[in-house]
Scaffold this active site. Structure first.
Site, PDB file in Angstrom:
ATOM      1  N   ARG A 191      -0.455  -3.851  -1.632  1.00  0.00           N
ATOM      2  CA  ARG A 191      -0.432  -5.082  -2.432  1.00  0.00           C
ATOM      3  C   ARG A 191       0.309  -4.863  -3.744  1.00  0.00           C
ATOM      4  O   ARG A 191       0.937  -5.776  -4.271  1.00  0.00           O
ATOM      5  CB  ARG A 191      -1.861  -5.558  -2.688  1.00  0.00           C
ATOM      6  N   HIS A 196     -14.369  -2.916  -0.024  1.00  0.00           N
ATOM      7  CA  HIS A 196     -12.913  -3.014  -0.176  1.00  0.00           C
ATOM      8  C   HIS A 196     -12.395  -4.152   0.700  1.00  0.00           C
ATOM      9  O   HIS A 196     -12.822  -4.304   1.846  1.00  0.00           O
ATOM     10  CB  HIS A 196     -12.275  -1.689   0.228  1.00  0.00           C
TER      11      HIS A 196
END
Length: 497
Positions: free
Chosen positions: A262, A239
């Site tokens: 995000r 990740h």
């Protein structure tokens, strides 16, 4: 996560419409929940009541296409995951009174479909609700038991059939009998010299992890010991947004920055203050672009983005892994870069978003998952950004407040695991079903292919957990349900009255 060894197993049977059995939940940790409690972005659903209330035009077919584009290689398993998503998210909301009223678009998704509530991490919200319901059932009925600090180490068989397990607790070995549902997670913390990580991805052993120390691939190892097939063990997701704590930067276990940060508009900057990727690209893509550029990397949320996910921002700030800056000028000073660099990065991002809005198909760069983009920093990577949210123009940066975290790639999720059917049945290396053995969640392999999309892990647990429960019930109750226990409650909540 836990091992579930049911005498008659159906963790969600009554709500799903299957007759409930008697369930034994075994967990080697001192408390239940595992990594699922840490899930920070949410749970995906296509066609949910929440989406419909927001006029989001999503369907299971669109979701299947996104999941396959995102990395899944087995359409039949992707279809189970996606087609069941709406009903299963609605089930959580309706049967457990959960708040999943907020929806975001994460990387690789063509529609906003990742559901979360207004407070707490969604993994906590969902997992605790399920555990608390089972605890109530265990307290008020004979239909459930929960045993913690119980390390399952062996599957018991009668011929090919799995008929139970052995576990250790307080220095004693205990046997339990019944079909088994393995839900013990992946091997993202299996760092030993003979570990699954060392065997399949030795190149990742130096990286930190978001996984708890319990994630050592126990289910996979026990399944292999009786001849169960595995698949995709080499595919371990790194990740891009593990959170770096400035006073302990080398910590092996790190908190995860929710991908939803995000999704609401957070941008990623390199050491020089420049954007270099599509923040909403696949996780493996974003990680790959980080490795090509100069750290430290920062995830930056402007005021509007932070306000949309303020519980997360304040939680991370309280833990010391995110910092609040009153102004962009303060941020530039702390980064050691000219303020104008941050102004230019935001201005170019703003202009690209406006061009994308005006002419979505006219951009000069290829976009992900399809189409064109006007965003040069991401477009040059071949996976350009086409969805923009909570943008600000450069003129606001100097006085704009920001929430900012230093981020680094971390071992996060194992796509590989025990190979299973669409009914969550484990199979052997010849492809035959192993009677009495089921798998759900990260311990299962083949569902996500070489890359899992954000929001699909909690969904995997819920969808294939319910599928496994119903399949185990059907197996246990026999032809025409002649071994079905009675009476059958109409609703799960009736058991706890």
């Amino acid at each position: 996560m836990a091992f579930a060894s049911p005498i008659h197993y159906s963790p969600h049977g009554s709500a799903a419409g299957s007759p409930p059995g008697r369930t034994l939940l075994l967990d080697k940790s001192s408390f239940c929940g595992g990594n699922s409690t840490k899930a920070t972005s949410g749970i995906n659903g296509a066609g949910t009541k929440t989406q419909k209330s927001k006029s989001i035009p999503d369907t299971a077919d669109i979701f299947v296409a996104d999941t396959l584009k995102g990395g899944a290689k087995k359409p039949e398993l992707a279809k189970v995951l996606c087609v069941n998503s709406a009903a299963d998210v609605d089930w959580l909301v309706d049967k457990f009174d959960l708040d999943l009223s907020l929806v975001a678009r994460l990387g690789g998704h063509s529609q906003p479909r990742t559901h979360r509530g207004k407070e707490r991490f969604p993994g906590m919200t969902i997992t605790y609700a399920l555990i608390q319901m089972l605890e109530k059932v265990a307290e008020k009925t004979h239909r459930a038991r929960i045993v913690t600090k119980a390390e399952v180490f062996k599957l018991l068989q009668n011929g090919r059939n799995v008929v139970g397990c052995e576990y250790r607790k307080a220095g004693k070995v205990v046997k339990e009998f019944g079909p088994m549902v393995l839900a013990s997670g992946g091997f993202g913390a299996d760092f030993g010299s003979d570990s699954l990580l060392a065997t399949y991805r030795p190149d990742l052993l130096h990286l930190p992890t978001t996984n708890g120390e319990h994630c050592t691939g126990d289910a996979i190892k026990m399944g292999e010991a009786i001849g169960a097939a595995t698949i995709d063990l080499e595919w371990v997701q790194v990740h891009p947004t593990g959170l770096v704590k400035p006073d302990d930067p080398d910590a092996k276990v790190k908190f995860l920055a929710a991908e939803a940060l995000r999704g609401v508009g957070g941008i990623v900057l390199d050491a020089m203050g420049n954007r270099f990727c599509n923040e909403l690209g696949r996780r493996d893509y974003v990680t790959g672009e980080m490795w090509k550029n100069k750290p430290p990397f920062r995830l930056c949320l402007n005021r509007a983005a932070a306000d949309e996910i303020i519980w997360h921002a304040k939680h991370y700030t309280g833990r010391g892994v995110m910092k609040f800056y009153p102004t962009g000028e303060d941020l530039a000073k702390d980064m050691g870069v000219p303020l104008q660099t941050l102004i230019d990065a935001h201005q170019k991002h703003f202009e690209a978003a406006k061009k994308q809005e005006k002419d979505p198909d006219g951009g000069p760069f290829p976009a992900y998952p399809s189409g064109k983009t006007w965003d040069e920093p991401s477009g040059k990577t071949g996976s350009g950004k086409k969805f923009f949210h909570n943008i600000i123009d450069g003129s606001k940066v100097a006085t704009e407040p920001f929430y900012v975290a230093i981020i680094t790639p971390v071992i996060h999720y194992c796509m590989g695991g025990l190979e299973c059917t669409v009914d969550a049945e484990c199979i052997d290396k010849s492809g035959k079903v192993i009677p009495g053995l089921y798998v759900a969640g990260e311990a299962a392999g083949g569902i996500h292919g070489n890359n899992r999309l954000g929001g699909n892990s909690l969904l995997d647990c819920v969808v294939f957990g319910r599928v496994a429960g119903k399949a185990a019930c059907k197996y246990t109750f026999g032809t025409n349900e002649k071994f079905k226990p009675c009476p059958t409650p109409g609703e799960l909540k009736e058991l706890t009255k």
